[in-house]
Design an enzyme around this catalytic site. Structure first.
Site, short mmCIF file in Angstrom:
data_model
loop_
_atom_site.label_atom_id
_atom_site.label_comp_id
_atom_site.label_asym_id
_atom_site.label_seq_id
_atom_site.Cartn_x
_atom_site.Cartn_y
_atom_site.Cartn_z
N CYS A 53 4.05 -11.90 -31.14
CA CYS A 53 3.19 -11.28 -30.13
C CYS A 53 2.28 -10.30 -30.86
O CYS A 53 2.77 -9.33 -31.46
CB CYS A 53 4.04 -10.57 -29.08
SG CYS A 53 3.02 -9.82 -27.81
N HIS B 86 0.87 -21.15 -23.33
CA HIS B 86 -0.22 -20.19 -23.12
C HIS B 86 -1.51 -20.98 -22.90
O HIS B 86 -1.78 -21.92 -23.65
CB HIS B 86 -0.41 -19.28 -24.33
CG HIS B 86 0.71 -18.30 -24.56
ND1 HIS B 86 1.95 -18.69 -25.00
CD2 HIS B 86 0.76 -16.95 -24.43
CE1 HIS B 86 2.72 -17.61 -25.13
NE2 HIS B 86 2.02 -16.55 -24.79
N CYS C 198 -5.12 -10.81 -26.64
CA CYS C 198 -4.00 -11.66 -27.07
C CYS C 198 -4.08 -11.93 -28.57
O CYS C 198 -4.91 -12.73 -29.04
CB CYS C 198 -3.98 -12.98 -26.29
SG CYS C 198 -2.42 -13.88 -26.54
N GLY C 199 -3.20 -11.27 -29.30
CA GLY C 199 -3.23 -11.40 -30.76
C GLY C 199 -2.93 -12.81 -31.23
O GLY C 199 -3.60 -13.33 -32.13
O1 PYC Z 1 -0.88 -10.48 -28.06
O2 PYC Z 1 0.04 -12.28 -28.90
C1 PYC Z 1 -0.16 -11.51 -27.98
C2 PYC Z 1 0.45 -11.80 -26.68
C3 PYC Z 1 1.21 -12.89 -26.34
C4 PYC Z 1 1.57 -12.72 -25.01
C5 PYC Z 1 1.04 -11.53 -24.56
N1 PYC Z 1 0.37 -10.99 -25.60
#
Ligand code: PYC
Length: 333
Positions: A106, A226, A256-257
């Protein structure tokens, strides 16, 4: 209520005190919350994080539910359980989870973990390794308090795969690994505006349901859990805006990384982003991550930079008389 109503699943504290407690630190990264469990209430043993997450899922899933589910949490929270690393040169191990299960990696959460470790005095400026169930990542704290996360190697497995979505039609998207599996859609006919998050959530949930029913999968038969839509940016300097539906039905407030990493892998595969070139990804709420990648033996290694702010320190209390101490049971939904 589930069959164990009134029967707490968590063990009484060793001193047999009626209320068990443990500490969490809350932060948000670009608007997306991370709740870090800093003193684990369960012993997951040693060994690779992939084995420890399997133990957590099989034997102590109540920790996840207690930390992120209602009434204490909400569908929006991502939880992060700090674990002793298996390699002593790493700063920490971490297991990420949400309202429905466990995440491989995440990105926004790792930035939140870095801010939390700094607050705890467990991280010095400079680079540090963090172990996750899908591999090691490297974090770097910058003087301006932003954090860079060098992610696991990311790649695209399918370009413009066709998906039949009932009520919508055929949607074409790329399938890519960014630390989680993503379906990335550029052509969708939706306007990516914050005042449309309900419509966008419904639209992407239709895509997610169709993905689950389809034969489209990530490697090893993994669910593509996702869904990411792209559109024109509004933030200065950004090259794209996104809307990301997470596995539990909430949308990501941050860019979202792992989703930005998956996007970088697709751009690299298409020859649209050179190694070292910056990609600024804007989220649906207007926050941004800066991304770039390097090549290592032909593999794409993205780095994401963003900033987290600590916004709470809480003691979680588990009252054995509370029927919802570990969350409203999922079967009640
Ligand atoms: O920032 O990778 C991310 C992430 C995954 C789900 C929510 N944030």
């Amino acid at each position: 209520m589930g069959s164990n109503a009134g029967q707490p699943e968590f063990a009484l504290h060793p001193q047999n005190t009626p209320i068990q407690q443990f500490r969490v630190i809350d932060s948000h990264t670009g608007g997306e919350p991370t709740r870090v469990v800093v003193d684990s209430p369960v012993d997951l043993g040693t060994g690779p994080l992939a084995e420890r997450v399997a133990r957590l899922r099989a034997h102590h899933d109540w920790v996840r539910r207690a930390v992120v589910n209602e009434p204490r949490g909400s569908d929006v929270f991502v939880g992060a359980l700090l674990c002793p690393p298996s390699n002593p040169t790493a700063a920490a191990g971490v297991i990420f989870f949400n309202n429905v299960g466990y995440l491989g990696m995440c990105g926004h959460g790792t930035i939140g973990v870095a801010a939390t470790l700094r607050r705890l005095g467990r991280l010095r400026p400079g680079a540090a390794r963090i172990e996750t169930p899908v591999g090691d990542v490297t974090i770097e704290l910058h003087d301006d308090e932003s954090v860079s996360v060098e992610n696991v190697a990311c790649h695209r497995t399918q370009k413009l795969a066709s998906l039949d979505v009932p009520g919508i039609g055929t949607i074409r998207g790329d399938v890519a690994w960014g630390g989680n599996w993503f379906f990335l859609v550029q052509e969708h006919g939706q306007s990516l505006r914050y005042d449309r998050v309900r419509e966008l959530t419904a639209f992407t949930q239709h895509i997610r349901d169709a993905l689950d029913r389809s034969t489209l999968r990530g490697e090893g038969g993994a669910l593509i859990d996702h869904v990411e839509l792209f559109g024109p940016p509004t933030a200065k300097g950004a090259r794209s805006r996104n809307f990301v539906l997470c596995p539990g039905g909430a949308y990501d407030r941050s860019p979202c990384g792992t989703g930005t990493s998956a996007k970088v892998a697709c751009l690299a595969a298409d020859g649209k982003l050179a190694p070292g070139e910056e990609w600024v990804q804007e989220s649906i709420v207007g926050s941004v991550f800066r991304a770039r990648y390097r090549l290592e033996c032909g593999r794409i290694i993205p780095t994401i930079t963003g900033q987290a702010y600590i916004n709470g320190e809480t003691t979680i209390l588990l009252d054995p008389h509370d029927p919802f101490a570990t969350g409203i049971p999922e079967e009640n939904r």
